[in-house]
Design an enzyme around this catalytic site. Structure first.
Site, PDB file in Angstrom:
ATOM      1  N   SER A  61       0.821  -1.216   0.000  1.00 15.98           N
ATOM      2  CA  SER A  61       0.000   0.000   0.000  1.00 15.98           C
ATOM      3  C   SER A  61       0.852   1.263   0.000  1.00 15.98           C
ATOM      4  O   SER A  61       1.999   1.255   0.438  1.00 15.98           O
ATOM      5  CB  SER A  61      -0.905   0.008   1.231  1.00 15.98           C
ATOM      6  OG  SER A  61      -1.667  -1.170   1.306  1.00 15.98           O
TER       7      SER A  61
HETATM    8  N1  SAH Z   1      -0.455  -4.484   4.133  1.00 17.83           N
HETATM    9  C1  SAH Z   1       0.005  -5.144   2.941  1.00 17.83           C
HETATM   10  C2  SAH Z   1      -1.098  -5.201   1.914  1.00 17.83           C
HETATM   11  C3  SAH Z   1      -0.912  -6.276   0.922  1.00 17.83           C
HETATM   12  S1  SAH Z   1      -2.211  -6.424  -0.236  1.00 17.83           S
HETATM   13  C4  SAH Z   1       1.199  -4.418   2.374  1.00 17.83           C
HETATM   14  O1  SAH Z   1       1.275  -3.191   2.503  1.00 17.83           O
HETATM   15  O2  SAH Z   1       2.064  -5.070   1.799  1.00 17.83           O
HETATM   16  C5  SAH Z   1      -3.397  -7.373   0.673  1.00 17.83           C
HETATM   17  C6  SAH Z   1      -3.023  -8.783   1.011  1.00 17.83           C
HETATM   18  O3  SAH Z   1      -4.201  -9.414   1.532  1.00 17.83           O
HETATM   19  C7  SAH Z   1      -2.562  -9.664  -0.140  1.00 17.83           C
HETATM   20  O4  SAH Z   1      -1.312 -10.204   0.164  1.00 17.83           O
HETATM   21  C8  SAH Z   1      -3.628 -10.756  -0.239  1.00 17.83           C
HETATM   22  O5  SAH Z   1      -3.128 -12.018  -0.607  1.00 17.83           O
HETATM   23  C9  SAH Z   1      -4.157 -10.773   1.174  1.00 17.83           C
HETATM   24  N2  SAH Z   1      -5.499 -11.343   1.357  1.00 17.83           N
HETATM   25  C10 SAH Z   1      -6.603 -11.201   0.582  1.00 17.83           C
HETATM   26  N3  SAH Z   1      -7.643 -11.873   1.109  1.00 17.83           N
HETATM   27  C11 SAH Z   1      -7.196 -12.431   2.279  1.00 17.83           C
HETATM   28  C12 SAH Z   1      -7.791 -13.250   3.299  1.00 17.83           C
HETATM   29  N4  SAH Z   1      -9.063 -13.628   3.250  1.00 17.83           N
HETATM   30  N5  SAH Z   1      -7.026 -13.628   4.344  1.00 17.83           N
HETATM   31  C13 SAH Z   1      -5.724 -13.262   4.417  1.00 17.83           C
HETATM   32  N6  SAH Z   1      -5.107 -12.508   3.497  1.00 17.83           N
HETATM   33  C14 SAH Z   1      -5.834 -12.093   2.428  1.00 17.83           C
END
Ligand code: SAH
Length: 213
Positions: A61
């Site tokens: 993000s």
């Molecule tokens: N805070 C992170 C955001 C990554 S994007 C950063 O800044 O790097 C969001 C993430 O949520 C992805 O890696 C995706 O695989 C994960 N995600 C999506 N649905 C999910 C779920 N039900 N449980 C766990 N992770 C999930």
């Protein structure tokens, strides 16, 4: 160091300039090495005002988004925090600097394992990581003082609400796949208080209480 200056500028130009004011959040984001959480070829862009690909179709993000969500959790240092969507681990690392324990869940096993290694290398021993569907929360470690969801779902995953302590805060993007509202929910004795903090756009929250996989 070249990155230290870029990071300080990120804090001033992207966070403070846009109204982030919690000194603990600003301090943490001035310290956590964001460039370590992106692949080498993208490091020169780590402190720019953008999200970046982290592989597996996911993104890290924007710095401002991380700051805004973290600030909205109102952490003082003693909290147990649940993060749904570990991704790169950057938000996890920022949280780890601001509370007692972070419990983070990532559904993509290869990404989770890569990030686990990185968090260990960074010496973040107050982080527990689980591979699985975070929309059902982490029952064994509940209740939490704060919960942050870093992927956008069609609604607030219900199980998360029941894993939030009285007085706790939950921050999550809610909406369709294209655009979402960043919602903060607070559990008070008098009931649940909900407010929209910002418009946002996250990758999809998949799972039982998210979008269908
Ligand atoms: N805070 C992170 C955001 C990554 S994007 C950063 O800044 O790097 C969001 C993430 O949520 C992805 O890696 C995706 O695989 C994960 N995600 C999506 N649905 C999910 C779920 N039900 N449980 C766990 N992770 C999930």
């Amino acid at each position: 160091m070249m990155f230290d200056r870029a990071r300080q500028r990120m804090v001033e130009d992207q966070l403070m300039a846009r109204g982030v004011s919690d000194p603990r959040v600003l301090h943490a984001m001035a310290r956590v090495p964001r460039h370590e959480f992106v692949e080498e070829a993208l490091r020169h862009r780590a402190y720019q005002e953008c999200s970046l690909p982290i592989g597996y179709g996911q993104t890290i993000s924007h710095p401002y988004t991380v700051a805004l969500m973290t600030e909205a959790l109102e952490l003082e240092g003693h909290e147990r925090v649940l993060e749904v969507g570990t991704g790169s681990g950057y938000q996890t690392a920022v949280l780890a600097a601001l509370c007692a324990n972070v419990f983070t869940v990532e559904r993509l096993a290869p990404l989770a394992m890569r990030t686990r290694k990185l968090l260990d290398q960074q010496g973040l021993y107050n982080v527990a990581l689980q591979i699985g569907d975070g929309t059902i929360g982490w029952k064994a470690e509940a209740p939490f003082d704060a919960i942050v969801v870093t992927a956008g779902g069609p609604e607030l995953p219900r199980p998360l609400l029941s894993q939030l302590r009285r007085g706790g805060r939950l921050v999550a993007p809610v909406g369709d796949g294209e655009s979402q509202s960043l919602v903060r929910l607070r559990v008070e004795a008098s009931g649940i208080q909900e407010e929209v903090i910002a418009d946002c756009r996250f990758v999809k929250l998949l799972g039982r209480f998210g979008f269908a996989q």
